[in-house]
Design an enzyme around this catalytic site. Sequence first.
Site, PDB file in Angstrom:
ATOM      1  N   GLU A 141       0.885  -1.161   0.000  1.00  0.00           N
ATOM      2  CA  GLU A 141       0.000   0.000   0.000  1.00  0.00           C
ATOM      3  C   GLU A 141       0.920   1.207   0.000  1.00  0.00           C
ATOM      4  OE1 GLU A 141      -2.365   1.572   3.582  1.00  0.00           O
ATOM      5  OE2 GLU A 141      -3.786   0.253   2.561  1.00  0.00           O
TER       6      GLU A 141
ATOM      7  N   ASP B 195      -3.534  10.281  10.201  1.00  0.00           N
ATOM      8  CA  ASP B 195      -2.258   9.648  10.508  1.00  0.00           C
ATOM      9  C   ASP B 195      -1.605  10.270  11.731  1.00  0.00           C
ATOM     10  OD1 ASP B 195      -1.726   7.604   8.425  1.00  0.00           O
ATOM     11  OD2 ASP B 195      -2.021   9.301   7.079  1.00  0.00           O
TER      12      ASP B 195
END
Length: 245
Positions: free
Chosen positions: A29, A40
């Site tokens: 990914e 994140d």
Amino acid sequence: MFVPAGLHTAAAERRHLDQLAQAGADLFEVGLGSENAALDGPVIQAAYRRALSRGNVLDRTLRAIDHAAGLRPTVLMTYWEPLRRDPKHLARLIADAGATGVMVVDLPTRQQARWHDAAHEAGLHTPRLIPRTTTTAGLPASVARASGWLYAPASTAATGYQGPPDLPALDDFIRRLRAASPLPVVSGVGISTPALAARVAPSANAIVIGTPIVGPLATDPDRAAEVTAAFAQALHAGDSAEHDA
């Protein structure tokens, strides 16, 4: 295996991808750097900032996809912002680089039809990250037009979370996803150790490891391969035990 593109020179990045594949990564990914990676944690945000500081982040990402796709099935992980101006053109570039799909983690509801049409035309799968806060009543709309797989975060925190996830709640969420869609379910976010990956693996079809790899990848790529091997061994051991049972 989650790998942010553009941390190193192109030659070094190709070498690191080779090492991760050899260490046991079954899928890549590839992350496209974003200035506002709101989902994140600090490790991946720092990696994105570093990639962006090197310039030409889209070109670097496409080159990373091109190499990764020659090793393992590869998808792009991105936020909507880099795609929003011309999703049709970028979907074609991403597909031409060899990606099989693109997961847009913050895809706005009003842009879903536009993005899915562009991705479908380019031949890309459109896996969807489904927030853990999604109600059972809201799941059909959330999984609509998704393809490839559904992503069920193991934690409700940002990436890099190292506390104990609520595994019973994750199991329940995965069961509800499977009731709403026939797609495979992938889990990640907060799976911080090989032992935890082995515990989550029986519930999900696959596990994506991010922060535990990204940290050493930025500072000591050889160590990243060692960490990858440890996760792969734990997951393969779990597969063997389940098969034997």
